[in-house]
Write an enzyme that holds these catalytic residues in place. Structure first.
Site, PDB file in Angstrom:
ATOM      1  N   ASP A   1       0.844  -1.187   0.000  1.00 19.82           N
ATOM      2  CA  ASP A   1       0.000   0.000   0.000  1.00 19.82           C
ATOM      3  C   ASP A   1       0.884   1.244   0.000  1.00 19.82           C
ATOM      4  O   ASP A   1       1.617   1.485   0.955  1.00 19.82           O
ATOM      5  CB  ASP A   1      -0.903   0.006   1.232  1.00 19.82           C
ATOM      6  CG  ASP A   1      -2.105   0.915   1.062  1.00 19.82           C
ATOM      7  OD1 ASP A   1      -2.019   1.867   0.272  1.00 19.82           O
ATOM      8  OD2 ASP A   1      -3.130   0.673   1.731  1.00 19.82           O
TER       9      ASP A   1
ATOM     10  N   HIS B   1      -9.801  -2.106  -7.836  1.00 23.54           N
ATOM     11  CA  HIS B   1      -9.465  -0.905  -7.085  1.00 23.54           C
ATOM     12  C   HIS B   1      -8.454  -0.042  -7.836  1.00 23.54           C
ATOM     13  O   HIS B   1      -8.583   1.187  -7.888  1.00 23.54           O
ATOM     14  CB  HIS B   1      -8.906  -1.322  -5.714  1.00 23.54           C
ATOM     15  CG  HIS B   1      -8.738  -0.195  -4.762  1.00 23.54           C
ATOM     16  ND1 HIS B   1      -9.766   0.306  -4.002  1.00 23.54           N
ATOM     17  CD2 HIS B   1      -7.634   0.544  -4.442  1.00 23.54           C
ATOM     18  CE1 HIS B   1      -9.322   1.294  -3.251  1.00 23.54           C
ATOM     19  NE2 HIS B   1      -8.021   1.469  -3.493  1.00 23.54           N
TER      20      HIS B   1
END
Length: 400
Positions: free
Chosen positions: A227, A315
């Site tokens: 991330d 995403h």
């Protein structure tokens, strides 16, 4: 959960952050030389020739600079965020209170970062590499007619949000970061005490952490995916993160979202389904259209049957800057773990205009494949003030 920002770059902020890269390199050489010298002495005292020199001591991160170090310094492993609310007052009185409060916050945060705090709990240990940022919420800015970017505003509610007002918002938002949690607990207490002396109360606090990673590598979130792979470089950040030339040039806007993640349910999916939901491979963070983590995801690549390699609901696709004329966000997120059924992501994005976050989140809220596993439970927006020069205080541009 995060905004996909394309090609990975060095984190922006080195220019004007108060940290001179050439000085750091030179300092690193001095540390290396000192380590070698120490090794020679140790050899004379009988240390085995093959043993490495002792590690160099951590270096304090300068507090003063054009930009606040809580945005520009390398991301630290631990964080505490807290928000303060000021007692409503007439504009003139409120401004005086805020000016005094920002002066005291500058002093406390600068002393803590520099290792000169009068609190004995923050003295005597090696530098904790404390960094901080202070931001002004849109509500306070409107009440006191402060000089803030015109675009500063709360983001709207999105489908699926379950926001707890007690966990979000705030007149002032402070983020503290350090190499470990201990000094953050102490410093958060000191910040709260400074607020209390000015008649401000703590609205909420939230702690977070990063996964342990090797230097220069991307940490993973609690879904197991890397991330923060791609953040804008300094050139892109000057366009999309930092304010335009003028009074807001070295300020930015923080968009904070507390996102609960159903980690168990997501982990129960087959790995290939998790990869398709994210648009990246769990194993190494590589986009489904690439061969390395930092490859730019090609959201238009198709399979032989005409379907997209990165699915429409992935995403990565929905947060791609290609859908927003290249607009990007600087992401510095953290994980949190408050209870067995309450763990997830503290999404912290820095943008010039919070409307950019809203554009991305509207797409994600509509059809992100991760939505069944995510719930946004808190939200806050704050204008992160330009840094304070030596002898100055935070917020000197608010009164113009």
């Amino acid at each position: 959960m995060h905004a996909e920002t394309g090609k990975a770059r060095k984190e922006p902020g080195a220019v004007g952050s108060g940290v001179d890269r050439r000085a750091l390199i030179a300092g690193g050489g001095a540390v290396l030389a000192a380590g070698v010298g120490a090794g020679v002495v140790a050899l004379g005292r009988g240390r085995p020739a093959g043993s490495p020199p002792p590690p160099s001591a951590p270096v304090a991160v300068p507090f003063h600079g054009e930009r606040q170090a809580g945005v520009t310094a390398p991301q630290q492993p631990a964080t505490v965020l807290l928000a303060l609310d000021l007692v409503p007052a007439a504009t003139s009185d409120g401004r005086a209170v805020l000016r005094s409060l920002l002066g005291e916050l500058t002093r406390v945060l600068a002393e803590a970062a520099g290792g000169t705090s009068t609190d004995p709990r923050l003295r005597g240990a090696e530098p904790a590499q404390l960094t901080s940022l202070v931001g002004v919420g849109p509500g306070l800015a409107a009440r006191l007619a402060l000089n803030v970017p015109p675009a500063l505003a709360d983001v709207p509610a999105f489908p699926g949000d379950r926001l707890d007002p007690a966990r979000g918002g705030g007149d002032l938002v402070v983020q503290l970061c350090a190499a470990d949690r201990w000094p953050l607990t102490v410093l958060a207490e000191l910040v709260g005490a400074v607020g209390k002396s000015a008649g401000a109360g703590v609205r909420w606090t939230q702690s977070g952490f990063l996964a342990r990673t090797a230097p220069g590598t991307t940490p993973r979130n609690l879904f197991g995916f890397k991330d923060g792979t791609a953040n804008p470089d300094e050139t892109a950040a000057r366009q999309w993160v930092w304010g335009p030339p003028g009074p807001y040039e070295h300020g930015t806007v923080l968009v904070y979202r507390r996102i609960r993640m159903d980690t168990a349910a997501f982990a129960a999916l087959p790995e290939d389904r998790r990869n398709l939901a994210m648009g990246r491979r769990l194993t190494d963070g590589t986009p489904l259209t690439g061969t390395a983590e930092h490859d730019d995801p090609d959201i238009y690549a198709k399979n032989p049957d005409g379907s997209y390699v990165i699915p429409n609901t992935a995403h990565v696709r929905l947060s791609s800057p290609r859908l927003d004329a290249g607009a990007r966000m600087l992401r510095r997120g953290y994980s949190y773990d408050d209870a067995p059924d309450d763990r997830g992501l503290l999404f912290c994005a820095f943008v010039r205009d919070p409307a950019q976050f809203s554009k991305v989140q509207e797409r994600l809220a509509a059809k992100d494949a991760l939505n069944p596993f995510l719930v946004h439970t808190a939200s806050a927006v704050a204008y992160v003030l330009p840094g304070a020069p030596e002898g100055g205080v935070l917020g000197e541009g608010l009164w113009g």
